[in-house]
Design a protein around this motif. Sequence first.
Motif, PDB file in Angstrom:
ATOM      1  N   GLU A 141       0.821  -1.212   0.000  1.00  0.00           N
ATOM      2  CA  GLU A 141       0.000   0.000   0.000  1.00  0.00           C
ATOM      3  C   GLU A 141       0.855   1.261   0.000  1.00  0.00           C
ATOM      4  OE1 GLU A 141      -2.601  -0.239   3.320  1.00  0.00           O
ATOM      5  OE2 GLU A 141      -3.920  -1.761   2.420  1.00  0.00           O
ATOM      6  N   TYR A 142       2.075   1.156   0.507  1.00  0.00           N
ATOM      7  CA  TYR A 142       2.973   2.321   0.534  1.00  0.00           C
ATOM      8  C   TYR A 142       4.054   2.219  -0.529  1.00  0.00           C
ATOM      9  CZ  TYR A 142       0.760   3.909   4.812  1.00  0.00           C
ATOM     10  OH  TYR A 142      -0.165   4.380   5.729  1.00  0.00           O
ATOM     11  N   GLY A 143       3.826   1.396  -1.542  1.00  0.00           N
ATOM     12  CA  GLY A 143       4.734   1.328  -2.680  1.00  0.00           C
ATOM     13  C   GLY A 143       6.011   0.558  -2.434  1.00  0.00           C
ATOM     14  N   ILE A 144       6.037  -0.267  -1.398  1.00  0.00           N
ATOM     15  CA  ILE A 144       7.232  -1.065  -1.094  1.00  0.00           C
ATOM     16  C   ILE A 144       6.976  -2.468  -1.620  1.00  0.00           C
ATOM     17  CG2 ILE A 144       8.793  -1.868   0.722  1.00  0.00           C
ATOM     18  CD1 ILE A 144       7.660   0.410   2.477  1.00  0.00           C
ATOM     19  N   HIS A 145       7.533  -2.751  -2.792  1.00  0.00           N
ATOM     20  CA  HIS A 145       7.234  -4.013  -3.463  1.00  0.00           C
ATOM     21  C   HIS A 145       8.401  -4.987  -3.483  1.00  0.00           C
ATOM     22  CE1 HIS A 145       3.338  -2.529  -4.907  1.00  0.00           C
ATOM     23  NE2 HIS A 145       3.961  -1.388  -5.216  1.00  0.00           N
ATOM     24  N   THR A 146       9.618  -4.525  -3.277  1.00  0.00           N
ATOM     25  CA  THR A 146      10.777  -5.410  -3.340  1.00  0.00           C
ATOM     26  C   THR A 146      11.545  -5.376  -2.017  1.00  0.00           C
ATOM     27  OG1 THR A 146      12.281  -3.721  -4.192  1.00  0.00           O
ATOM     28  CG2 THR A 146      11.009  -4.978  -5.820  1.00  0.00           C
ATOM     29  N   VAL A 147      12.327  -6.425  -1.792  1.00  0.00           N
ATOM     30  CA  VAL A 147      13.137  -6.496  -0.581  1.00  0.00           C
ATOM     31  C   VAL A 147      14.196  -5.394  -0.589  1.00  0.00           C
ATOM     32  CG1 VAL A 147      14.711  -7.954   0.761  1.00  0.00           C
ATOM     33  CG2 VAL A 147      12.737  -8.978  -0.380  1.00  0.00           C
ATOM     34  N   GLY A 148      14.726  -5.078  -1.765  1.00  0.00           N
ATOM     35  CA  GLY A 148      15.725  -4.018  -1.857  1.00  0.00           C
ATOM     36  C   GLY A 148      15.174  -2.669  -1.433  1.00  0.00           C
ATOM     37  N   ARG A 149      13.943  -2.369  -1.858  1.00  0.00           N
ATOM     38  CA  ARG A 149      13.299  -1.116  -1.454  1.00  0.00           C
ATOM     39  C   ARG A 149      13.055  -1.105   0.048  1.00  0.00           C
ATOM     40  NH1 ARG A 149      12.906   4.129  -1.729  1.00  0.00           N
ATOM     41  NH2 ARG A 149      10.789   4.936  -1.459  1.00  0.00           N
ATOM     42  N   LEU A 150      12.654  -2.238   0.598  1.00  0.00           N
ATOM     43  CA  LEU A 150      12.427  -2.349   2.031  1.00  0.00           C
ATOM     44  C   LEU A 150      13.722  -2.120   2.806  1.00  0.00           C
ATOM     45  CD1 LEU A 150      10.652  -3.167   4.469  1.00  0.00           C
ATOM     46  CD2 LEU A 150      11.154  -5.554   3.918  1.00  0.00           C
ATOM     47  N   ALA A 151      14.825  -2.699   2.326  1.00  0.00           N
ATOM     48  CA  ALA A 151      16.113  -2.557   3.011  1.00  0.00           C
ATOM     49  C   ALA A 151      16.632  -1.126   2.952  1.00  0.00           C
ATOM     50  CB  ALA A 151      17.134  -3.509   2.398  1.00  0.00           C
ATOM     51  N   ALA A 152      16.249  -0.372   1.919  1.00  0.00           N
ATOM     52  CA  ALA A 152      16.761   0.991   1.746  1.00  0.00           C
ATOM     53  C   ALA A 152      16.080   1.987   2.670  1.00  0.00           C
ATOM     54  CB  ALA A 152      16.580   1.427   0.295  1.00  0.00           C
ATOM     55  N   LEU A 153      14.899   1.665   3.173  1.00  0.00           N
ATOM     56  CA  LEU A 153      14.177   2.581   4.047  1.00  0.00           C
ATOM     57  C   LEU A 153      14.699   2.504   5.470  1.00  0.00           C
ATOM     58  CD1 LEU A 153      10.543   1.967   2.727  1.00  0.00           C
ATOM     59  CD2 LEU A 153      12.011   3.938   2.259  1.00  0.00           C
ATOM     60  N   SER A 154      14.496   3.556   6.223  1.00  0.00           N
ATOM     61  CA  SER A 154      14.948   3.574   7.608  1.00  0.00           C
ATOM     62  C   SER A 154      14.058   2.685   8.464  1.00  0.00           C
ATOM     63  CB  SER A 154      14.908   4.996   8.156  1.00  0.00           C
ATOM     64  OG  SER A 154      13.570   5.451   8.266  1.00  0.00           O
ATOM     65  N   PRO A 155      14.617   2.063   9.495  1.00  0.00           N
ATOM     66  CA  PRO A 155      13.798   1.234  10.384  1.00  0.00           C
ATOM     67  C   PRO A 155      12.626   2.001  10.981  1.00  0.00           C
ATOM     68  CG  PRO A 155      16.130   0.861  10.799  1.00  0.00           C
ATOM     69  CD  PRO A 155      16.036   2.016   9.849  1.00  0.00           C
ATOM     70  N   ALA A 156      12.821   3.299  11.270  1.00  0.00           N
ATOM     71  CA  ALA A 156      11.742   4.078  11.872  1.00  0.00           C
ATOM     72  C   ALA A 156      10.526   4.144  10.951  1.00  0.00           C
ATOM     73  CB  ALA A 156      12.233   5.485  12.192  1.00  0.00           C
ATOM     74  N   THR A 157      10.763   4.223   9.645  1.00  0.00           N
ATOM     75  CA  THR A 157       9.658   4.280   8.688  1.00  0.00           C
ATOM     76  C   THR A 157       8.867   2.978   8.690  1.00  0.00           C
ATOM     77  OG1 THR A 157      10.889   5.823   7.273  1.00  0.00           O
ATOM     78  CG2 THR A 157       9.051   4.620   6.268  1.00  0.00           C
ATOM     79  N   ILE A 158       9.586   1.863   8.665  1.00  0.00           N
ATOM     80  CA  ILE A 158       8.923   0.557   8.638  1.00  0.00           C
ATOM     81  C   ILE A 158       8.223   0.293   9.969  1.00  0.00           C
ATOM     82  CG2 ILE A 158       9.231  -1.899   8.206  1.00  0.00           C
ATOM     83  CD1 ILE A 158       9.772  -0.033   5.828  1.00  0.00           C
ATOM     84  N   GLN A 159       8.789   0.804  11.055  1.00  0.00           N
ATOM     85  CA  GLN A 159       8.145   0.628  12.365  1.00  0.00           C
ATOM     86  C   GLN A 159       6.787   1.315  12.417  1.00  0.00           C
ATOM     87  OE1 GLN A 159      11.050   2.028  15.147  1.00  0.00           O
ATOM     88  NE2 GLN A 159      12.246   0.133  15.105  1.00  0.00           N
ATOM     89  N   ARG A 160       6.684   2.463  11.729  1.00  0.00           N
ATOM     90  CA  ARG A 160       5.398   3.153  11.719  1.00  0.00           C
ATOM     91  C   ARG A 160       4.362   2.376  10.915  1.00  0.00           C
ATOM     92  NH1 ARG A 160       8.747   7.841  11.398  1.00  0.00           N
ATOM     93  NH2 ARG A 160       8.588   7.853   9.111  1.00  0.00           N
ATOM     94  N   LEU A 161       4.818   1.590   9.952  1.00  0.00           N
ATOM     95  CA  LEU A 161       3.892   0.816   9.128  1.00  0.00           C
ATOM     96  C   LEU A 161       3.501  -0.515   9.768  1.00  0.00           C
ATOM     97  CD1 LEU A 161       5.514   1.294   5.588  1.00  0.00           C
ATOM     98  CD2 LEU A 161       3.632   2.576   6.608  1.00  0.00           C
ATOM     99  N   LEU A 162       4.471  -1.187  10.379  1.00  0.00           N
ATOM    100  CA  LEU A 162       4.243  -2.555  10.866  1.00  0.00           C
ATOM    101  C   LEU A 162       4.274  -2.679  12.379  1.00  0.00           C
ATOM    102  CD1 LEU A 162       6.472  -4.547   8.320  1.00  0.00           C
ATOM    103  CD2 LEU A 162       4.048  -3.926   8.107  1.00  0.00           C
ATOM    104  N   GLY A 163       4.661  -1.609  13.063  1.00  0.00           N
ATOM    105  CA  GLY A 163       4.807  -1.716  14.510  1.00  0.00           C
ATOM    106  C   GLY A 163       6.280  -1.802  14.895  1.00  0.00           C
ATOM    107  N   GLY A 164       6.557  -1.528  16.172  1.00  0.00           N
ATOM    108  CA  GLY A 164       7.939  -1.424  16.629  1.00  0.00           C
ATOM    109  C   GLY A 164       8.786  -2.652  16.392  1.00  0.00           C
ATOM    110  N   LYS A 165       8.485  -3.746  17.083  1.00  0.00           N
ATOM    111  CA  LYS A 165       9.319  -4.940  16.987  1.00  0.00           C
ATOM    112  C   LYS A 165       9.284  -5.545  15.589  1.00  0.00           C
ATOM    113  CE  LYS A 165      10.133  -9.430  19.130  1.00  0.00           C
ATOM    114  NZ  LYS A 165       9.699 -10.390  20.182  1.00  0.00           N
TER     115      LYS A 165
END
Length: 378
Positions: A141-165
Motif C-alpha cells: 500500500e505504501y509502494g514497497i514491493h521489493t526487498v531491496g526497497r524495504l532494506a533501503a528505508l529507515s527502520p523508523a519508517t517501517i516501524q510506523r507501518l508494521l509496529g515497533g518490533k
Amino acid sequence: MTAGAVPADVVPTVMHVRCPDRLPEETYRQVLEELAELSPVVQALPPSAALVELKGALRYYGTDTRRLGEMLRVRTVSRLGVDVRIGIGSSITVAATASAQVPEPGGVLAVPPGQTVDWLAPLPVEALHGIGPRQAEALHEYGIHTVGRLAALSPATIQRLLGGKAGRTVTDRARGIDPRPVVPRALPSSATVRHTFDRHTLDGATVRASLLQLVVQLGRGLRRRGQAARALTLTLRFADGTTWEKTRRLTEPSPHDDDLRTLAYQLMDAAGLQRGRLTGIALKGDDLIDADQVAQQISLDTAREARLVAEAAMDRIRDKFGPGIIGPAAPAAPPEPNPPAVRKRVLVALNPLTWLSHWSYAHAVDEVLTARGDTALT
C-alpha cells in the motif's frame, strides 16, 4: 559496508530443507535421520522442514556448502525416494528464503558469501521468509514491493507501518541480518501400534477387544522404552477408504495400560460409530517424554495400585516367556477349581487389562504375591 550488514567474508553455513507437502511423519523422520548423518546440529521444523548448521560438516567433509546440499539431495532421493528443496545462506532468513525459490520437485540454491543483500534485493517482499500476507499487503500500500526497497528505508519508517518490533525485525532481515542460531531440536517422538481386520467389521465388541489389545501393546512398548505419553491419537480406517482421527491429551503423562485404556475408550466413544465398516485401527502415543520426568504422586487408591503391580508382573512374564504368553484364554483350558480368595482378588485387578490363560494366570498371581506379599492383597 552498511552498519549491521553481513560481512563479505562470512561463509554461508545455514541450510534450510523443504520436504514435499503432506509427507508422512515416518518418512519425515527418516529425512531428519539423513540430516543428522550430515551434521549433528539439526533443528526439526515439522511438519515438513528442517534447519541444519553446516560448520562442523564443512570441516569434516572438506568441501563447500553447495556440494553438501547436493550430497544430501542424492541421499534422500536414492534412499527414501524423496526429493527436497535446499537453500543455503548466512542466516536462517536467507536460507529459508532461498529454499522457497527452488522450483519443485527439488534442487539446491546457495547464496554466495558477500552477495546476500544483492541477491535479496530484487525479490518481492512477500518472498522474504517471515513476512506474512498482511505485512506484505501493508507494505504494498505504501509502494514497497521489493526487498531491496524495504532494506533501503529507515527502520523508523517501517516501524510506523508494521509496529515497533515487527518493523525492526523485517528491516534487519531485508538486509540479511538474522542473529538466530540453529538450535538442535528433534521431532517430538511418538509410538504407533496398528491392527488390521481380516474382514470388514461392524461388531463393537470385536473392535473394543482389538483396541484393548493395542492399548496393551502401546503401554508395554512405552514402559520398555522408559517413556510416557502426554496424548493419544486414535485413527479408524473404513471400508470406503476414508479415515477418522482424533487426539486427546491425558490428564497426566502416563505409560500405564489403565490410563491409556480409559482415554482410548473415550476416543472410540467420540467416533460415534453406528454402521461404519472398519478395516483397521491405529493408536498412537503422542508427545512422549522420559518416564523419569513424570511426577510420582502419593495414591490412596489401592485398586489402582494393585493393577499397577499386576501390570509390572505381566511385563516380567512377557519379557521372560514372550509377548504372546498372555492373551485370550484357550477354549480347551479348564478354569482353576476353587481358586483361593487371594487369587480371586488378583483376578479382579487383572481382568480390566487383559485375559490370562490358565497357566500364565497362575504365574502372574505368583509374581504379584512375590512383589507385594500375601497380606498385601488379602
